[in-house]
Design a protein around this motif. Structure first.
Motif, mmCIF file in Angstrom:
data_model
loop_
_atom_site.group_PDB
_atom_site.id
_atom_site.type_symbol
_atom_site.label_atom_id
_atom_site.label_comp_id
_atom_site.label_asym_id
_atom_site.label_seq_id
_atom_site.Cartn_x
_atom_site.Cartn_y
_atom_site.Cartn_z
ATOM 1 N N ASP A 1 -12.027 -73.041 -20.990
ATOM 2 C CA ASP A 1 -11.633 -71.696 -21.414
ATOM 3 C C ASP A 1 -12.827 -71.055 -22.116
ATOM 4 O O ASP A 1 -13.261 -71.535 -23.171
ATOM 5 N N MET A 2 -13.354 -69.981 -21.543
ATOM 6 C CA MET A 2 -14.516 -69.293 -22.084
ATOM 7 C C MET A 2 -14.094 -67.945 -22.663
ATOM 8 O O MET A 2 -13.481 -67.136 -21.957
ATOM 9 N N HIS A 3 -14.413 -67.737 -23.935
ATOM 10 C CA HIS A 3 -14.149 -66.454 -24.577
ATOM 11 C C HIS A 3 -15.337 -65.533 -24.293
ATOM 12 O O HIS A 3 -16.432 -65.724 -24.828
ATOM 13 N N VAL A 4 -15.116 -64.556 -23.425
ATOM 14 C CA VAL A 4 -16.177 -63.713 -22.891
ATOM 15 C C VAL A 4 -16.201 -62.395 -23.647
ATOM 16 O O VAL A 4 -15.149 -61.781 -23.909
ATOM 17 N N SER A 5 -17.403 -61.946 -24.016
ATOM 18 C CA SER A 5 -17.593 -60.657 -24.680
ATOM 19 C C SER A 5 -18.812 -59.968 -24.064
ATOM 20 O O SER A 5 -19.899 -60.561 -23.999
ATOM 21 N N TYR A 6 -18.606 -58.733 -23.611
ATOM 22 C CA TYR A 6 -19.691 -57.988 -22.967
ATOM 23 C C TYR A 6 -19.699 -56.569 -23.504
ATOM 24 O O TYR A 6 -18.725 -55.835 -23.371
ATOM 25 N N ASP A 7 -20.796 -56.205 -24.147
ATOM 26 C CA ASP A 7 -21.015 -54.842 -24.645
ATOM 27 C C ASP A 7 -22.353 -54.390 -24.082
ATOM 28 O O ASP A 7 -23.388 -54.441 -24.750
ATOM 29 N N GLY A 8 -22.340 -53.972 -22.823
ATOM 30 C CA GLY A 8 -23.575 -53.745 -22.092
ATOM 31 C C GLY A 8 -23.968 -52.282 -21.996
ATOM 32 O O GLY A 8 -23.129 -51.378 -22.081
ATOM 33 N N ASP A 9 -25.256 -52.073 -21.800
ATOM 34 C CA ASP A 9 -25.809 -50.741 -21.585
ATOM 35 C C ASP A 9 -25.908 -50.460 -20.089
ATOM 36 O O ASP A 9 -26.994 -50.248 -19.532
ATOM 37 N N VAL A 10 -24.768 -50.503 -19.424
ATOM 38 C CA VAL A 10 -24.705 -50.274 -17.987
ATOM 39 C C VAL A 10 -25.054 -48.817 -17.693
ATOM 40 O O VAL A 10 -24.648 -47.897 -18.420
ATOM 41 N N ASP A 11 -25.801 -48.600 -16.617
ATOM 42 C CA ASP A 11 -26.171 -47.245 -16.202
ATOM 43 C C ASP A 11 -25.989 -47.163 -14.689
ATOM 44 O O ASP A 11 -26.841 -47.626 -13.917
ATOM 45 N N ILE A 12 -24.867 -46.614 -14.266
ATOM 46 C CA ILE A 12 -24.533 -46.494 -12.846
ATOM 47 C C ILE A 12 -24.233 -45.035 -12.550
ATOM 48 O O ILE A 12 -23.385 -44.417 -13.214
ATOM 49 N N ASP A 13 -24.938 -44.464 -11.557
ATOM 50 C CA ASP A 13 -24.718 -43.085 -11.126
ATOM 51 C C ASP A 13 -24.315 -43.083 -9.657
ATOM 52 O O ASP A 13 -24.877 -43.841 -8.840
ATOM 53 N N THR A 14 -23.350 -42.230 -9.329
ATOM 54 C CA THR A 14 -22.873 -42.103 -7.953
ATOM 55 C C THR A 14 -22.769 -40.634 -7.585
ATOM 56 O O THR A 14 -22.629 -39.763 -8.449
ATOM 57 N N VAL A 15 -22.823 -40.392 -6.281
ATOM 58 C CA VAL A 15 -22.570 -39.062 -5.723
ATOM 59 C C VAL A 15 -21.288 -39.153 -4.918
ATOM 60 O O VAL A 15 -21.232 -39.852 -3.888
ATOM 61 N N VAL A 16 -20.244 -38.493 -5.416
ATOM 62 C CA VAL A 16 -18.960 -38.528 -4.719
ATOM 63 C C VAL A 16 -19.019 -37.636 -3.493
ATOM 64 O O VAL A 16 -18.732 -38.060 -2.366
ATOM 65 N N LYS A 17 -19.380 -36.384 -3.695
ATOM 66 C CA LYS A 17 -19.566 -35.419 -2.615
ATOM 67 C C LYS A 17 -20.436 -34.305 -3.184
ATOM 68 O O LYS A 17 -20.029 -33.663 -4.150
#
Length: 848
Positions: free
Chosen positions: A187-203
């Motif tokens: 059992d792993m107690h997981v913690s993630y506070d990341g500086d994610v940077d994801i950009d998308t073009v929907v239309k």
């Protein structure tokens, strides 16, 4: 699933139940108080009209009364907080420090280990994880999103960067003794506070993105099967036992989702997506050797089934108020029950603080211990429902007890309990145990693993028009080609319907998903399968599988390819269907103390009447000392040994080990009383709501015990208790099993109950007590109490147990008829102990 509802109580004139005098008095008092409040509220209105005053005076008085009441409540709250802080300064500071410093899990819990080396590996490998995720999103996710909707054909990822902050594992707990020998569970107690940077073009020009992500949860990793060749592990399976908590920082057009109304909706939707992949019963599997079957790893048979009877609740909070809070109403309670992705809601009981539901729900359990029943009680309102309390129950407790029927205290509120009845059902292949349930519950469970399909028609018209117009195959090939179909599978048994995920643009779709169904009648029910296209009514193929076919197969299972009806000539679907019979297991035997022989009782009475023999005097001297060890009482020791030998639940070796642990604990309890006349265990103010009860005074000289207790020559009885710590739930569990040889307060016996304090918490709101057992000196309680406390803290505290008479000679004198103080530092809480403890009355003066 909600399979049946139980019978409701009869409230009509034909009911056989009769109201007791106390119930009638309580109802009359409630009616009088209701009319009194009504007169108090409406008489000023009448008086204002009688005197000819303006309505504004009434409104002014109401505003002033409301302001005074709110101001008084705030002042009382400030005083109460200040007094509680002064009385529990050390505890409050430690609690705030633990919450403010965000310490790791291995700091709080002894069984959780520190894993800095794993975090160092993640830190080094995080850039390569980002490269893998970028490739996965652009090559797999992006085409699937474009095919899911015509409006998303221009969807693309313009930037994918998972930042520089890696995933952290704050603690890990390994299970090797509680599981099979060929597997290891982590059992792993997981913690993630990341500086994610994801950009998308929907239309174009619509853009969207994510600039930050927070994720916390407990990830279970299973290494199975362990094999005798490299790499020693056949496969790795990981999943979230419970839904993880998720927070997302949106950018672009999704900034609209930052508003409270849309943010919760969007995050809930994304959590559902994660749940569909990695929360039980769904698993992520990585086979490491070819011999391991992926279907068995990804969808193993469940551990069992738990049937939950939601019976009733009592003492709920009143959330509905009228006239600006001057008049308190009641609540409209309902209950939600969640296990993983299964979520059910009970009916709503209008204006009732003691509702009765009598509903039945059934849950498939994949991991026990581990999976929890998450129960929440709400007050239904037109705008937002008010919470009335929560309770989480680990199904490992139900699997161990087999059957539970008790009241559970709601957490997060001052008052409120819910009455549940839980039953554990194991899965069997014995057809002789197959029988329909009398209460409308399921009698069997069907597990279906959907693997793939092949040669699906591109459209329903591909085979219907050819058959209708009689086209030649060569002529049919010259017609306009249509793209490969988007398909999903819909399963149904009677009214229960479950759907698979959608596979886009494939005539040979691969689903690899598992489903479970509850079966009520194997002979008449059948599994219906339909392969469908989204937003189209006509199916691409149909399959009907009667459940009786599974009864005549080996292991009650079918694993093969089935031809689809109303589909292409070679259209097939591959699936595995397994039927299992729900078998109710008998609970472990309860320890019920046997009453002493009548000969011994007659001898004891004779000894008391003759002035006391030597043995009676020795027994009286032993019972007068506080916390005397039960090993010093030969009669109690002999009866306990005989009981351990006769009981099928506790072997003699374990019983002797328990007795040795009890001897050490009781030796530490044999301290003489202090010479002070009166001592308080803490410094709570008697004026505050947290003041301790009068039973918590330690009287060392001149205790006001009743005359019958002061003149009693002999033992005050024994209490049988189980103390253990549930490491998975981080709770201390106290089982009050029974008492024997209690002091008889009347000719018919004693109306006794047991009161518990988990020292140093001695206030009224921390008190725990059992139900009252009437007219017996050998009561059997079988009540369980839980304390939410870390193991390290529990090992430093004591348990104050007192057996009380509910009506001590119809007077206001002390109700205590026996006490014992258990030092938890002298007990191995992880292994637990079950002991008989000798009762005594500290400070009781014996007649000379």
């Amino acid at each position: 699933m909600a399979s049946a509802g139980g019978p409701t109580q009869a409230d009509g004139p034909g009911s056989s139940e009769k109201l007791s005098p106390s119930a009638v008095n309580r109802i009359l008092m409630e009616v009088l108080m209701y009319f009194g409040r009504s007169i108090f509220v409406f008489y000023p209105v009448y008086l204002t009209g009688y005197l000819g005053l303006s309505v504004s005076w009434v409104l002014l008085c109401m505003v002033m009364a409301t302001w005074w009441k709110k101001n008084r409540q705030r002042k009382d709250a400030r005083f109460g907080t200040a007094i509680e802080f002064v009385d529990n300064e050390t505890h409050v500071i430690n609690k705030e420090l633990l919450g403010g410093l965000q310490m790791a899990t291995w700091v709080h819990f002894k069984d959780v280990e520190k894993v800095d080396w794993v975090n160092k590996v993640l830190d080094q490998a995080w850039p390569f994880f980002g490269m893998y995720m970028e490739k996965l999103l652009k090559e797999n996710i992006q085409p699937a999103v474009r095919l899911s909707n015509p409006a998303l054909r221009m969807f693309s990822f313009t930037k994918v960067h998972f930042g520089h902050k890696p995933l952290r594992i704050t603690g890990i707990q390994a299970y090797t003794h509680e599981v099979d020998q060929r597997e290891v569970v982590l059992d792993m107690h997981v913690s993630y506070d990341g500086d994610v940077d994801i950009d998308t073009v929907v239309k174009p020009p619509v853009t969207a993105g994510v600039k930050g992500l927070k994720l916390e949860g407990m990830l279970r990793v299973i290494l199975e099967p362990l094999i005798g060749e490299a790499p020693l592990v056949g496969g790795v399976t990981f999943f979230f036992i419970r839904r993880p908590t998720l927070q997302i920082n949106w950018t672009g057009m999704t900034n609209l989702l930052d508003s409270p109304a849309f943010s919760s909706l969007s995050e809930e939707t994304i959590v559902d997506i994660i749940a569909s992949l990695m929360v039980l019963p769904n698993r992520m599997c990585i086979p490491l050797v070819d011999q391991v079957k992926v279907d068995q790893m990804r969808f193993p048979l469940p551990r069992g089934v738990v049937r939950v009877h939601l019976l009733e609740a009592r003492d709920l909070l009143a959330k509905d108020t009228y006239m600006l809070g001057l008049v308190k109403g009641k609540s409209d309670p309902y209950t939600t029950l969640r296990v993983g992705n299964s979520h059910f809601k009970s009916k709503t009981i209008k204006e009732n603080l003691n509702p009765t539901w009598n509903e039945v729900f059934e849950f498939v359990v994949h991991e026990a211990p581990g999976q929890e029943l998450e129960l929440e009680v709400f007050d239904e309102d037109t705008d937002k429902d008010d919470p009335l309390g929560v309770y989480n129950l680990d199904f490992g407790e139900v699997k161990k007890e087999k059957a539970m029927d008790q009241w559970f205290p709601l957490e997060g509120v001052q008052t409120g309990e819910v009455h549940l009845k839980l039953q554990w059902f194991s899965l069997s292949t014995d057809l002789s145990l197959l029988s329909e349930s009398a209460d409308g519950g399921a009698c069997a469970m069907l597990a279906v693993y959907l693997d793939n399909a092949s040669n699906l028609p591109k459209d329903h018209s591909e085979f219907t028009e050819n058959q209708k117009h009689g086209k030649h195959p060569k002529e049919a090939r010259l017609t306009r080609r249509t793209p490969d179909p988007n398909s999903f599978v819909e399963f149904s048994i009677d009214k229960e319907v479950q759907k698979s995920k959608v596979v886009f643009a494939s005539k040979d779709p691969v689903w690899e998903e598992g489903f479970t169904f509850f079966v009520h009648n194997v002979k008449t029910q059948q599994l219906s399968l339909k392969v469908k296209e989204p937003e189209k009514k006509t199916p691409l193929g149909v399959l009907n599988l009667p459940l009786t076919r599974l009864l005549n197969t080996a292991d009650m299972s079918l694993d093969q390819r089935f031809l689809l009806e109303r589909s292409g000539a070679n259209s097939q679907v591959k699936l595995k269907a397994t039927l299992r019979v729900l078998t109710k297991e008998n609970p472990p035997p309860k320890i019920i103390p046997s009453p002493p022989p009548k000969v011994n009782q007659q001898n004891a009475k004779a000894n008391q009447g003759s002035g006391g023999s030597a043995s009676a005097a020795a027994s009286a001297a032993a019972s007068s000392a506080p916390g005397v060890s039960n090993n010093k009482n030969p009669a109690a020791k002999a009866s306990s040994s005989n009981q351990a030998a006769d009981s099928p639940m506790v072997p003699n070796e374990d019983y002797l080990a328990h007795r040795r642990g009890s001897f050490v604990a009781n030796e530490a309890l044999r301290s003489p009383p202090t010479p002070s006349n009166m001592r308080r265990y803490d410094s709570h103010s008697l004026l505050s709501e947290n003041s301790i009860s009068s039973s918590r005074f330690d009287i060392s000289d001149g205790a006001s015990y009743p005359e019958a207790l002061r003149t009693h020559q002999g033992s005050f009885g024994e209490i049988h208790m189980t103390v253990r710590y549930a490491s998975l739930r981080n709770k201390l569990i106290i089982l009050v099993n029974a008492c024997r040889n209690l002091f008889p307060c009347s000719e018919s016996g004693t109306d006794s109950y047991v009161r518990l304090y988990f020292l140093p918490d001695q206030t009224w709101r921390h008190r725990k007590r059992t139900n009252v057992k009437r007219k017996t000196v050998n009561p059997v309680f079988n009540d369980k109490f839980e304390f939410d406390v870390p193991l390290q803290e529990a090992q430093t505290r004591k348990l104050d147990v007192s057996v009380k008479n509910n009506r001590m000679f119809h007077t206001r004198k002390r109700k205590d008829i026996g006490m014992v103080l258990i030092d938890l530092s002298q007990i191995d809480l992880v292994k637990g102990t079950t002991e008989w403890y000798e009762l005594s009355l500290p400070g009781l003066k014996r007649p000379s």
